[in-house]
Design an enzyme around this catalytic site. Structure first.
Site, short mmCIF file in Angstrom:
data_model
loop_
_atom_site.label_atom_id
_atom_site.label_comp_id
_atom_site.label_asym_id
_atom_site.label_seq_id
_atom_site.Cartn_x
_atom_site.Cartn_y
_atom_site.Cartn_z
N HIS A 115 8.68 25.21 -4.80
CA HIS A 115 7.70 24.26 -5.10
C HIS A 115 8.34 22.72 -5.86
O HIS A 115 9.59 22.58 -5.50
CB HIS A 115 6.55 24.43 -6.46
CG HIS A 115 6.18 25.88 -6.03
ND1 HIS A 115 5.15 26.19 -4.99
CD2 HIS A 115 6.32 26.97 -6.62
CE1 HIS A 115 5.12 27.41 -4.79
NE2 HIS A 115 5.54 28.19 -5.85
N GLU A 152 6.08 26.38 -13.36
CA GLU A 152 7.12 27.19 -12.43
C GLU A 152 8.28 26.15 -11.69
O GLU A 152 9.29 26.61 -11.58
CB GLU A 152 6.26 28.09 -11.35
CG GLU A 152 7.10 28.53 -10.45
CD GLU A 152 6.53 29.36 -9.17
OE1 GLU A 152 7.07 30.03 -8.22
OE2 GLU A 152 5.28 29.00 -8.76
N HIS A 207 11.66 31.56 -7.80
CA HIS A 207 10.27 31.56 -8.11
C HIS A 207 10.09 32.26 -9.37
O HIS A 207 10.84 32.98 -9.70
CB HIS A 207 9.19 32.11 -7.04
CG HIS A 207 9.20 31.32 -5.73
ND1 HIS A 207 8.25 30.14 -5.81
CD2 HIS A 207 10.21 31.21 -4.70
CE1 HIS A 207 8.54 29.84 -4.44
NE2 HIS A 207 9.54 29.97 -3.72
N GLU A 289 11.16 36.70 -7.58
CA GLU A 289 10.29 36.39 -8.39
C GLU A 289 10.85 36.79 -9.65
O GLU A 289 11.07 37.96 -10.08
CB GLU A 289 8.93 36.99 -8.15
CG GLU A 289 8.59 36.63 -6.68
CD GLU A 289 7.46 35.52 -6.94
OE1 GLU A 289 7.40 34.73 -8.17
OE2 GLU A 289 6.82 35.05 -5.95
#
Length: 325
Positions: A115, A152, A207, A289
């Protein structure tokens, strides 16, 4: 990362996932049990209301405005120490930095911080559909956040910068897909292309998840053998699995965190065929993750600078092991 968006369709977290496990995966189970005892000992810090969205423009997050290649101001979050104090970023940027001597001299690693801190200001751009190999999805998403508003995108940049320092100290050439120096994006197809054009020996996308409270732990996402449209991961599926298995094993050992209790059946490994960042890759690549931002116990780890350093160390040791063969 939030599972809503271009690379993150909502999974079925409780559905049984079956398939043969490799001997390397089996080795994770005893370590995971030890890690889980440490993991459960972390204090529950609570948080805001469940389902809180990613921080809006008014969220009080630290960062400084930097000039992007387009000339537009972008927020660049500095790395942070264990007390949340800003640490000056490395001189390396998205163009990479020449490596020195060390065991990784001659190796190229591409790090993809998931992101972008400013995506929420550019919804039209990130909602644009791009080719992900098998179909078309949105360019990118805003990502998720903890219930208290820790984004995040802020987490991924911090861990990525720590990881870069560790790998560069061992002689690797490290390239970023973005370093908080762009107003938005890049799109998922460009993120894959950056790794391909760098001829990376290994690539990783960092992430943090946005699952339900009570869902805890990390998981590494591996590319399925996809051969459809413009996607063909068959040449990199096996090497990507080897990379992912080594990262998962070292992440358990270094961080004390356990594999996900809601995906991967305790292995810390999940195979997916719907991620543009993997489908379009021609180099060994995985996603990680690091934990669930919406669970208070995981959030206590993800927001702690000392733990983020362990996360970077765990990821780096897996990459180094893979590169050394």
């Amino acid at each position: 990362m939030s599972y809503v968006g271009p690379d993150f369709d909502p999974p079925q977290p409780r559905r049984s996932r079956r398939g043969p496990l490799t001997l390397a995966i089996a080795g994770l189970v005893p370590a995971a049990l030890v890690g889980w005892l440490v993991y459960e000992a972390v204090a529950d810090t609570g948080g805001g209301p469940a389902g809180a969205a990613a921080p809006p423009a008014s969220s009080p997050v630290s960062g400084s405005a930097t000039a992007s290649p387009s000339g537009e101001s972008a927020t660049a979050f500095p790395s942070e120490d264990s007390k949340g104090r800003a640490v000056p970023p490395s001189p390396a940027s998205t163009t990479g930095r020449a490596a020195g001597s060390g065991s990784l001299k001659g190796k190229v690693v591409v790090i993809d911080p998931g992101h972008n801190p400013n995506n929420f200001r550019h919804t039209a751009e990130i909602n644009r559909k791009v080719n992900i190999g098998t179909n078309r999805k949105e360019c990118d998403t805003t990502g998720t956040s903890t219930n208290a508003g820790y984004a995040e995108a802020r987490f991924t940049l911090d861990v990525a910068r720590r990881l870069r320092t560790i790998l560069q100290d061992q002689g690797a050439t490290v390239k970023f897909t973005q370093d908080g120096d762009r107003p938005w994006g890049p799109c998922v197809d460009e993120r894959a292309r950056i790794g391909n054009e760098a001829h990376a020996d290994a690539a990783i996308s960092i992430h943090a998840d946005g699952a339900a409270a009570g869902d805890r732990g990390f998981h590494v996402i591996l590319p399925a053998p996809v051969h459809s449209g413009t996607a063909d991961t068959r040449p990199i599926a096996a090497s990507s699995r080897a990379l992912g298995e080594r990262i998962a094993g070292s992440f358990v050992r270094v961080t004390g965190s356990a594999p996900s209790n809601y995906l991967g059946k305790g292995t810390g490994l999940v195979v997916r065929d719907d991620l543009g960042g993997l489908n379009l890759s021609t180099v060994p690549k995985v996603f990680i993750e690091c934990g669930n931002m919406r669970d208070s116990k995981d959030a206590a780890l993800l927001t702690d600078g000392a733990w983020r350093q362990k996360a970077a160390q765990g990821i780096s040791e897996g990459i180094v092991s893979f590169l050394h063969g």
